[in-house]
Design a protein around this motif. Structure first.
Motif, mmCIF file in Angstrom:
data_model
loop_
_atom_site.group_PDB
_atom_site.id
_atom_site.type_symbol
_atom_site.label_atom_id
_atom_site.label_comp_id
_atom_site.label_asym_id
_atom_site.label_seq_id
_atom_site.Cartn_x
_atom_site.Cartn_y
_atom_site.Cartn_z
ATOM 1 N N SER A 24 -13.717 -10.095 -1.809
ATOM 2 C CA SER A 24 -12.813 -9.024 -2.567
ATOM 3 C C SER A 24 -11.772 -8.686 -1.622
ATOM 4 O O SER A 24 -11.763 -9.000 -0.562
ATOM 5 N N PRO A 25 -10.553 -8.322 -2.199
ATOM 6 C CA PRO A 25 -9.393 -8.292 -1.059
ATOM 7 C C PRO A 25 -9.900 -7.222 0.003
ATOM 8 O O PRO A 25 -9.395 -7.327 1.075
ATOM 9 N N LYS A 26 -10.325 -5.905 -0.399
ATOM 10 C CA LYS A 26 -10.954 -5.001 0.356
ATOM 11 C C LYS A 26 -11.763 -5.836 1.690
ATOM 12 O O LYS A 26 -11.390 -5.373 3.078
ATOM 13 N N GLN A 29 -9.394 -7.508 4.104
ATOM 14 C CA GLN A 29 -8.496 -6.866 4.625
ATOM 15 C C GLN A 29 -9.392 -6.306 5.789
ATOM 16 O O GLN A 29 -8.921 -6.158 6.987
ATOM 17 N N GLN A 30 -10.660 -5.671 5.568
ATOM 18 C CA GLN A 30 -11.538 -5.203 6.514
ATOM 19 C C GLN A 30 -11.821 -6.023 7.830
ATOM 20 O O GLN A 30 -11.778 -5.998 8.920
ATOM 21 N N GLY A 35 -4.403 -3.558 6.628
ATOM 22 C CA GLY A 35 -4.304 -2.697 5.547
ATOM 23 C C GLY A 35 -3.690 -3.349 4.115
ATOM 24 O O GLY A 35 -3.250 -4.418 4.240
ATOM 25 N N GLN A 36 -4.103 -2.580 3.045
ATOM 26 C CA GLN A 36 -3.823 -3.260 1.728
ATOM 27 C C GLN A 36 -2.199 -3.585 1.833
ATOM 28 O O GLN A 36 -1.754 -4.524 1.142
ATOM 29 N N SER A 38 -0.405 -4.633 4.287
ATOM 30 C CA SER A 38 -0.058 -5.860 5.045
ATOM 31 C C SER A 38 -0.395 -7.039 4.144
ATOM 32 O O SER A 38 0.202 -7.987 4.074
ATOM 33 N N MET A 39 -1.437 -6.912 3.370
ATOM 34 C CA MET A 39 -1.874 -8.075 2.469
ATOM 35 C C MET A 39 -0.935 -8.329 1.552
ATOM 36 O O MET A 39 -0.345 -9.474 1.288
ATOM 37 N N TYR A 40 -0.311 -7.262 0.858
ATOM 38 C CA TYR A 40 0.304 -7.602 -0.326
ATOM 39 C C TYR A 40 1.920 -7.814 -0.043
ATOM 40 O O TYR A 40 2.740 -8.069 -0.568
ATOM 41 N N LYS A 46 -4.902 -11.706 -4.530
ATOM 42 C CA LYS A 46 -5.964 -12.359 -3.907
ATOM 43 C C LYS A 46 -5.986 -13.978 -4.321
ATOM 44 O O LYS A 46 -6.455 -14.615 -3.468
#
Length: 188
Positions: A24-26, A29-30, A35-36, A38-40, A46
């Protein structure tokens, strides 16, 4: 390591451990400590991040294989070194394992680097076998392309057998079996 690299490395590890659906994206990230946002900031989603992770894994795999197959020795010695190299057998192949993930196989962007890498591996092994034939190390009627495909199939199948038995022995037997068949084609 940059946030982008942390995200890619985290995705690589999770894809290998859990597959695409289980990543999962979460969770990415973890693991990356990001953080969300930063990912996006770095990836549209994903799938784009998974593609970057698969591309990096494929590049690393190719570099390692190429180094071993370009090393010293006969064709059979180089192929043997590649097949017997240290690897995490019970985790399986980080690229080959993705072929068992239906979500990767139906997504062209994710399937492409998997297919390209396995095709490259067959082509690279066929090249080494051709060198062996041309140097009179191996004897006809060995077909380099068919034999290379068999080597890759044995390798990937060896991972499956080892994981099913929860023992590296099955993988090692598969490798020794294909090497024995290749040895039968050596010219002494």
């Amino acid at each position: 390591m940059s946030t982008r690299d942390n995200l890619i490395e985290s995705a690589r590890a999770l894809l290998w451990e859990r597959g695409y659906v289980g990543t999962s994206p979460k969770a990415i990230q973890q693991r990356a400590g990001a953080g969300q946002g930063s990912m996006y900031h770095h990836f549209a989603g994903k799938e784009e991040l998974a593609r970057a992770a698969i591309d990096r894994t494929a590049a690393e795999l190719r570099a390692g294989v190429d180094a071993q197959l370009s090393g010293p020795g006969t064709a059979l010695q180089r192929i043997s070194a590649y097949l017997r190299r240290e690897r995490d057998i019970l985790k399986g192949c980080p690229i080959g394992g993705l072929t068992q993930d239906p979500d990767v196989m139906v997504a062209p962007a994710l399937r492409e680097p998997v297919e390209e890498t396995l095709t490259w591996l067959c082509t690279r092994l066929a090249g080494v076998l051709t060198e062996g034939l041309e140097a009179d190390e191996l004897s006809p009627p060995l077909d380099p392309a068919a034999t290379a495909a068999a080597i890759v199939a044995v390798l990937q199948g060896g991972y499956v057998l080892a994981r099913a038995a929860d023992s590296e022995t099955s993988f090692e037997q598969a490798v020794e079996g294909i090497l024995a068949l290749l040895t039968a084609h050596t010219i002494h």
